[in-house]
Design an enzyme around this catalytic site. Structure first.
Site, mmCIF file in Angstrom:
data_model
loop_
_atom_site.group_PDB
_atom_site.id
_atom_site.type_symbol
_atom_site.label_atom_id
_atom_site.label_comp_id
_atom_site.label_asym_id
_atom_site.label_seq_id
_atom_site.Cartn_x
_atom_site.Cartn_y
_atom_site.Cartn_z
ATOM 1 N N GLU A 16 -11.328 43.236 108.442
ATOM 2 C CA GLU A 16 -12.290 44.212 107.586
ATOM 3 C C GLU A 16 -11.725 44.473 106.383
ATOM 4 O OE1 GLU A 16 -13.643 48.761 108.771
ATOM 5 O OE2 GLU A 16 -12.246 47.553 110.051
ATOM 6 N N ASP A 71 7.242 47.827 110.511
ATOM 7 C CA ASP A 71 8.216 47.927 109.275
ATOM 8 C C ASP A 71 7.333 49.133 108.266
ATOM 9 O OD1 ASP A 71 9.254 47.125 107.066
ATOM 10 O OD2 ASP A 71 8.066 45.484 106.569
#
Length: 390
Positions: A180, A292
Site C-alpha cells: 500500500e 530497527d
C-alpha cells in the site's frame, strides 16, 4: 576522439582520457624517444601499452557501466510487465502511471497508480531489485504483515502499509514487493506513537501473525541494515527461552561477525553464563518487534503514527528500545507507552544489553567508534551482574 592505428588494426576512434598532466607528459616522453630512434624496437609494445592504459580501461569501464544500465533496464521492463499482469489478474484494472520515487544501493522505488485500487490503498508502493525476492523482500514482507495484523484498532493504531504481493519475476530477471502507498505528512504526536507501540507489543502471537506456537524468533531469517539476522524459533516462549535466544542469536552472533577476541572472551566467560540474572522476577512473553526502530523508520500517515522498513522478529518488548539512542523518544512518548505497559523491575539494568546489540551491528556495518561504544555497554552489563552477585 583521437584516431589511432594499433599494429595492423584498422583506424578506430576512441575517447582517450588523460588522467592528469603527468599522463600527457608520459605520452610526449615516448614520442621523444621514438624520434631519437631510442628503444625503437620496443615502440609498438609501448604504444600498445599506452593505448590499453589510457584508452581501453575507460572504454571497458564505460562498457561495463553500459551493461549494468542495460541489465537494470531489462529488469525494469520485466518487472513492469509482471506488475501490470498482477494488477489485471487481481481485478485492479490497469496501470495508469508508474512514477519513480528514487532508489538505494540495492532497490528502486515507485508509485504505481491503477484504475481500480483495492481498499485501503489508493495506489501501490513498489520496490524492485535485480536480486532475488528471498534475499531482498521476503523478510520485510513478512515483518510488515505481522505488524499489520498486530497493529491494534481504535484510536491507538499504527498505520502499517498493507502488503499485497512479493516474489521473483517470472522471466527470472529481478524481484518485487507490492504494498500500500502511504502519503506521509504532518504529525500524529509522540503520545499517540507511544500508545500505538504498546498496542503492538501487547498483541498475542497468532497463526495470522506468523507465530502459531507463541515462541521467540521469526518464520525466516532477515537482515538489520545489511547485516544478516538469524531468527530460529525457540523451543518455547518462556523467559529462559528468550535469554538463550538473545544470548546466541543476537549478541553472540554480532560478536562473531565483529571478530574482536577480547570482547568475545568477555562475553563467553564473564557475561553469557550469568545473563539470566538480569531477568530475575520478570515474566517475558513474545511480542512482535519492529526490530530497527529509529527516527528514519517512523512517520505519520493519515493522521496516525506509522513505522516501516522493519527487521522484525518475536522477542522481549524491551529489546525494541535498543535503538532509542537514535530515535528521540520524548516524555510524551513514554507517557503514552507506559500508560499501557508499565516499566518492569530491572529495565535500566537490561537496557545496556539491548543497546549493545545495535551498537555492535553499527560497528559491523560502519566500523569506527561504535566498537568502543559497544564495549562500554558490555562492561556496564558485566558490572551490573557483579553488583547483583550473580
Amino acid at each position: 576522439p583521437v584516431e589511432m592505428r594499433i599494429h595492423s588494426f584498422p583506424p578506430v576512434h576512441y575517447p582517450i582520457y588523460f588522467r592528469d598532466y603527468g599522463s600527457s607528459m608520459i605520452m610526449r616522453f615516448f614520442q621523444s624517444l621514438h624520434k631519437k630512434n631510442s628503444i625503437s624496437s620496443l615502440y609498438p609494445f609501448i604504444r600498445s601499452f599506452v593505448w590499453i592504459y589510457f584508452s581501453a580501461r575507460p572504454s571497458l569501464a564505460f562498457l561495463s557501466r553500459g551493461r549494468s544500465i542495460l541489465k537494470d533496464f531489462r529488469v525494469k521492463m520485466s518487472i513492469d510487465d509482471e506488475i501490470a499482469a498482477w494488477v489485471e489478474r487481481n481485478g485492479h484494472g490497469t496501470v495508469e502511471s508508474s512514477k519513480s520515487l528514487g532508489s538505494s544501493d540495492w532497490a528502486s522505488f515507485r508509485q504505481v497508480i491503477v484504475s481500480k485500487p483495492p481498499s485501503p490503498a489508493t495506489s501501490f508502493f513498489v520496490k524492485t531489485s535485480s536480486r532475488s525476492a528471498k534475499e531482498m523482500f521476503e523478510g520485510e514482507a513478512l515483518g510488515l504483515q505481522a505488524m499489520y495484523e498486530c497493529s491494534g484498532d481504535g484510536d491507538c493504531v499504527l498505520r502499517i502499509p498493507k502488503v499485497f504481493n512479493w516474489g521473483d519475476a517470472s522471466s527470472g530477471r529481478g524481484s518485487f514487493l507490492i504494498m500500500e502507498y502511504l502519503k506521509f505528512g504532518g504529525s500524529s504526536g509522540q503520545k499517540s506513537l507511544g500508545q500505538a507501540m504498546a498496542q503492538l507489543h501487547l498483541s498475542a502471537p497468532s497463526s495470522k501473525a506468523g507465530n502459531p506456537g507463541g515462541k521467540f524468533g521469526f518464520p525466516v531469517d532477515n537482515t538489520i541494515g545489511g547485516t544478516p539476522q538469524p531468527n530460529p524459533w525457540t523451543d518455547g516462549g518462556s523467559t529462559e527461552d528468550w535469554v538463550g535466544f538473545f544470548r546466541d542469536h543476537r549478541i553472540g552472533h554480532q560478536l562473531d561477525l565483529a571478530g574482536d577476541q577480547s570482547m568475545i572472551r568477555q562475553w563467553k566467560k564473564d557475561i553469557a553464563p550469568r545473563l539470566g540474572a538480569l531477568f530475575d522476577g520478570v515474566e517475558i512473553r513474545p511480542s512482535i518487534l519492529h526490530g530497527d526502530l529509529w527516527s528514519g523508520n517512523i512517520g505519520s500517515a493519515d493522521g496516525k503514527p506509522s513505522i516501516f522498513d522493519p527487521a522484525s522478529y518475536w522477542g522481549h518488548h524491551e529489546a525494541e528500545w535498543g535503538m532509542s539512542w537514535c530515535a528521540n523518544f520524548g516524555s510524551d512518548f513514554w507517557e503514552g507507552y507506559r500508560s499501557l505497559i508499565p516499566k518492569d523491575p530491572g529495565f535500566n539494568d537490561r537496557k545496556p544489553l539491548y543497546d549493545a546489540y545495535h551498537q555492535l551491528n553499527h560497528y559491523n556495518l560502519f566500523g569506527g567508534f561504535y566498537k568502543s561504544q559497544a564495549a562500554r555497554q558490555l562492561d556496564q552489563v558485566e558490572q551490573i551482574l557483579d553488583d547483583k552477585g550473580a
